[in-house]
Design a protein around this motif. Sequence first.
Motif, PDB file in Angstrom:
ATOM      1  N   LEU A   1      36.276  20.824  -2.695  1.00 38.79           N
ATOM      2  CA  LEU A   1      36.350  19.695  -1.748  1.00 38.79           C
ATOM      3  C   LEU A   1      35.620  18.489  -2.335  1.00 38.79           C
ATOM      4  O   LEU A   1      34.611  18.609  -3.009  1.00 38.79           O
ATOM      5  CB  LEU A   1      35.732  20.098  -0.417  1.00 38.79           C
ATOM      6  CG  LEU A   1      36.435  21.264   0.310  1.00 38.79           C
ATOM      7  CD1 LEU A   1      35.694  21.590   1.587  1.00 38.79           C
ATOM      8  CD2 LEU A   1      37.893  20.925   0.589  1.00 38.79           C
ATOM      9  N   ARG A   2      36.142  17.250  -1.981  1.00 40.07           N
ATOM     10  CA  ARG A   2      35.532  16.011  -2.467  1.00 40.07           C
ATOM     11  C   ARG A   2      35.062  15.161  -1.305  1.00 40.07           C
ATOM     12  O   ARG A   2      35.676  15.139  -0.244  1.00 40.07           O
ATOM     13  CB  ARG A   2      36.537  15.226  -3.305  1.00 40.07           C
ATOM     14  CG  ARG A   2      36.960  15.918  -4.590  1.00 40.07           C
ATOM     15  CD  ARG A   2      37.931  15.054  -5.357  1.00 40.07           C
ATOM     16  NE  ARG A   2      39.082  14.704  -4.520  1.00 40.07           N
ATOM     17  CZ  ARG A   2      40.001  13.799  -4.865  1.00 40.07           C
ATOM     18  NH1 ARG A   2      39.870  13.144  -6.012  1.00 40.07           N
ATOM     19  NH2 ARG A   2      41.020  13.549  -4.065  1.00 40.07           N
ATOM     20  N   CYS A   3      33.963  14.448  -1.506  1.00 40.38           N
ATOM     21  CA  CYS A   3      33.449  13.492  -0.515  1.00 40.38           C
ATOM     22  C   CYS A   3      33.700  12.082  -1.020  1.00 40.38           C
ATOM     23  O   CYS A   3      33.322  11.753  -2.147  1.00 40.38           O
ATOM     24  CB  CYS A   3      31.952  13.711  -0.288  1.00 40.38           C
ATOM     25  SG  CYS A   3      31.579  15.275   0.523  1.00 40.38           S
ATOM     26  N   GLU A   4      34.307  11.255  -0.160  1.00 38.54           N
ATOM     27  CA  GLU A   4      34.636   9.891  -0.516  1.00 38.54           C
ATOM     28  C   GLU A   4      33.877   8.912   0.382  1.00 38.54           C
ATOM     29  O   GLU A   4      33.669   9.178   1.564  1.00 38.54           O
ATOM     30  CB  GLU A   4      36.140   9.640  -0.383  1.00 38.54           C
ATOM     31  CG  GLU A   4      36.975  10.500  -1.321  1.00 38.54           C
ATOM     32  CD  GLU A   4      38.446  10.231  -1.183  1.00 38.54           C
ATOM     33  OE1 GLU A   4      38.792   9.386  -0.300  1.00 38.54           O
ATOM     34  OE2 GLU A   4      39.225  10.822  -1.911  1.00 38.54           O
ATOM     35  N   ALA A   5      33.483   7.758  -0.191  1.00 42.85           N
ATOM     36  CA  ALA A   5      32.785   6.727   0.580  1.00 42.85           C
ATOM     37  C   ALA A   5      33.767   5.979   1.463  1.00 42.85           C
ATOM     38  O   ALA A   5      34.929   5.763   1.103  1.00 42.85           O
ATOM     39  CB  ALA A   5      32.090   5.743  -0.368  1.00 42.85           C
ATOM     40  N   CYS A   6      33.278   5.607   2.664  1.00 43.88           N
ATOM     41  CA  CYS A   6      34.109   4.840   3.601  1.00 43.88           C
ATOM     42  C   CYS A   6      34.408   3.470   3.011  1.00 43.88           C
ATOM     43  O   CYS A   6      33.543   2.834   2.391  1.00 43.88           O
ATOM     44  CB  CYS A   6      33.406   4.679   4.937  1.00 43.88           C
ATOM     45  SG  CYS A   6      33.242   6.237   5.854  1.00 43.88           S
TER      46      CYS A   6
ATOM     47  N   ALA B   1      29.332   2.522   4.141  1.00 46.01           N
ATOM     48  CA  ALA B   1      28.421   2.315   5.281  1.00 46.01           C
ATOM     49  C   ALA B   1      28.171   3.631   5.990  1.00 46.01           C
ATOM     50  O   ALA B   1      29.090   4.407   6.261  1.00 46.01           O
ATOM     51  CB  ALA B   1      29.017   1.293   6.236  1.00 46.01           C
ATOM     52  N   LYS B   2      26.884   3.918   6.293  1.00 39.76           N
ATOM     53  CA  LYS B   2      26.501   5.189   6.891  1.00 39.76           C
ATOM     54  C   LYS B   2      26.181   5.087   8.381  1.00 39.76           C
ATOM     55  O   LYS B   2      26.131   6.117   9.054  1.00 39.76           O
ATOM     56  CB  LYS B   2      25.270   5.745   6.175  1.00 39.76           C
ATOM     57  CG  LYS B   2      25.467   6.013   4.698  1.00 39.76           C
ATOM     58  CD  LYS B   2      24.180   6.552   4.090  1.00 39.76           C
ATOM     59  CE  LYS B   2      24.345   6.817   2.595  1.00 39.76           C
ATOM     60  NZ  LYS B   2      23.076   7.344   1.996  1.00 39.76           N
TER      61      LYS B   2
ATOM     62  N   ALA C   1      37.118  11.730   8.747  1.00 37.27           N
ATOM     63  CA  ALA C   1      37.647  10.356   8.788  1.00 37.27           C
ATOM     64  C   ALA C   1      36.499   9.389   9.020  1.00 37.27           C
ATOM     65  O   ALA C   1      35.415   9.769   9.479  1.00 37.27           O
ATOM     66  CB  ALA C   1      38.708  10.214   9.870  1.00 37.27           C
ATOM     67  N   CYS C   2      36.737   8.146   8.695  1.00 37.41           N
ATOM     68  CA  CYS C   2      35.734   7.080   8.913  1.00 37.41           C
ATOM     69  C   CYS C   2      35.998   6.367  10.229  1.00 37.41           C
ATOM     70  O   CYS C   2      37.139   6.320  10.718  1.00 37.41           O
ATOM     71  CB  CYS C   2      35.775   6.081   7.762  1.00 37.41           C
ATOM     72  SG  CYS C   2      35.261   6.765   6.176  1.00 37.41           S
TER      73      CYS C   2
ATOM     74  N   TRP D   1      30.111   9.502   4.939  1.00 39.68           N
ATOM     75  CA  TRP D   1      30.989  10.230   4.027  1.00 39.68           C
ATOM     76  C   TRP D   1      32.049  10.960   4.831  1.00 39.68           C
ATOM     77  O   TRP D   1      31.803  11.418   5.937  1.00 39.68           O
ATOM     78  CB  TRP D   1      30.193  11.218   3.198  1.00 39.68           C
ATOM     79  CG  TRP D   1      29.152  10.536   2.332  1.00 39.68           C
ATOM     80  CD1 TRP D   1      27.898  10.250   2.666  1.00 39.68           C
ATOM     81  CD2 TRP D   1      29.363  10.071   1.015  1.00 39.68           C
ATOM     82  NE1 TRP D   1      27.241   9.620   1.650  1.00 39.68           N
ATOM     83  CE2 TRP D   1      28.139   9.498   0.598  1.00 39.68           C
ATOM     84  CE3 TRP D   1      30.437  10.072   0.124  1.00 39.68           C
ATOM     85  CZ2 TRP D   1      27.972   8.925  -0.658  1.00 39.68           C
ATOM     86  CZ3 TRP D   1      30.237   9.527  -1.126  1.00 39.68           C
ATOM     87  CH2 TRP D   1      29.032   8.952  -1.498  1.00 39.68           C
ATOM     88  N   SER D   2      33.189  11.233   4.199  1.00 31.31           N
ATOM     89  CA  SER D   2      34.266  11.980   4.867  1.00 31.31           C
ATOM     90  C   SER D   2      34.820  13.020   3.890  1.00 31.31           C
ATOM     91  O   SER D   2      34.883  12.780   2.683  1.00 31.31           O
ATOM     92  CB  SER D   2      35.390  11.043   5.312  1.00 31.31           C
ATOM     93  OG  SER D   2      35.995  10.401   4.189  1.00 31.31           O
TER      94      SER D   2
END
Length: 589
Positions: A11-16, A43-44, A29-30, A1-2
């Motif tokens: 604040l928001r968390c977005e998937a890579c 992907a984690k 950043a991813c 997550w970034s």
Amino acid sequence: WSSPASGFAPLRCEACPPGQYQDHEGATACKTCPANTYSTHGAKHLTDCLCKPGYYSPYFNASTGTAHPGVDCIACHGHELTEAPARTDKCGSELPVAELCDTHTQGTCVDEAPPAIAWRVCKAYCPGGTAWPKAKPTFWLLRNVESTVGDFGLTRFQPNIIRCAPTIACTAHNSCEREYTGEGCGMCVFGYFQDKASFCRPCGEEQLLGMLLVSALAIFMSIGALLATVVFMRCKADIQFKQLALLFAQSHLRTLKDCTTSLSFMRVQRFARKRVMLNCGEVGRSLAFTKDRDLGLVFRVDDRHVVHVAGVMKDSPFLGKVQSGWRLQTVNGRRLGDVRTEDEVQTFLSSCHPPLRVTFLVPLQKDLAQRHDKVRKRHGKQTKKVDATKVDFGEDRKMLVIMIGVMNSFTQVAQLDFQWPPIFRMMANIAARLSFNLDFFHPECSVELEFTTKWMYMLSVPYAMFIPIGISYSIVLAITYYHHRYSLERPEFQEKMWLLRNAFARVCCMNAIVMLPFHYEQLLVPFSCITRGTGLRFVVASPSTQCSMRDPTYRTMIEIASVGICICGCFYGTLLYALWKSFKWQNGS
């Protein structure tokens, strides 16, 4: 997550996105996945980055059979996993052209250096992910060769893939057609035999009949060899028995000769045409020709009206030019016609005028004998009558044994992987047809044996040949003891025993010399290796045996071959010592 850096709340968390990953919380950043890999949405971990189809990870895990993810992947269409097209591979017409080696279909071509055309044939295909490269049809994955230690302390591997021979033997994923088995599908399953082109053919009635005939012939030859060895040793140890054997053979040969002479009339005698010239001066010096026009030749006319020369007078101009037994054909180009008596021949000759051109038919066999007589007289040699009882075939036998050994050795040398001249190859083929070849039938059609077991059996053949020789020696020894059981202390018995031991040693030496090339051929099997793929060598006769001491089968073969070489060395060392002692004894020292 970034978490994007923004002053706005919340604040928001977005998937890579695909192709990236992030293994730490709170990152802004991813991270990008390694080269030639992909990842799913969100992907984690780095290990979520898998190889794309057509690529593979070089870090192979033998325990799981998969490759380690999260590393730079290598293209399957690279130089290592492709090869130049063979003459039967027609890229662009019969074989499809693709950008990647990512399908298991047979015969895929790729362009190694676009935009230039440099076709390469894919040896493997890569499904992607954590899968290891798989061999395409007509190819075989031999081993995974270690290269270097790379990232994360893992060892890099490189797949070693070769083309199968024959190519139809291998299917995809290192599997063989039903007729083939073994490493690289280089062997036949039970019930099939391998022909000269390495194709597996089903065993039929011909192979079964051939094996039965060979078995019967082997039994017959074993019994015959046993009896022949007994007779040979007995002849060498007992002079009286030798004389009786010679008289017995002479009587049967005389009977055979009487039968063949009755058919001698069927022999065809060949002639050569010969022309004799007589000029006027030579004819004029003959007094008989001057008075009666007689050339001094005596003729005989047979029932078929063929004119034979029966004799030549002393004052004949043909003296020294014509011999008895010749046939008169023409005089000055004229044929005699249908003459019946000598007077008609003489009348015909008297009607001819010199110079004379007379044509005769000369028997070839008689002319050849006369040439030999002239050669003997020239060198002062005379023909001697040969007594059959004194004929010694020992030198001929030695020459035959030496010739067989030389031809076998010549054949084995020609099998070495060198660029031999064409004349050498032709001579080797001739020697191979004339020499012994003990692998003349297909035992795999009758007995299912592993290669190592078959090799050990073939290796023991020369040693097994000493068993009938020992049995023969025991039989002759028992016969000799029986005939001299009341005179064991006499010099005659001691002389016969010495001759018997000498004959036994000679037979053993002859067997060793004849079987030497075949035995050395089997001893050199573990040392005859061929490079297959990259950095791997395998035994030529056994494609599944690697030439490495880490292979237990190869290590066993090397140990057995080393023992056999030591035995041969000791035997021939003893033989050379015996020859040296014999030389010293013959020279009286």
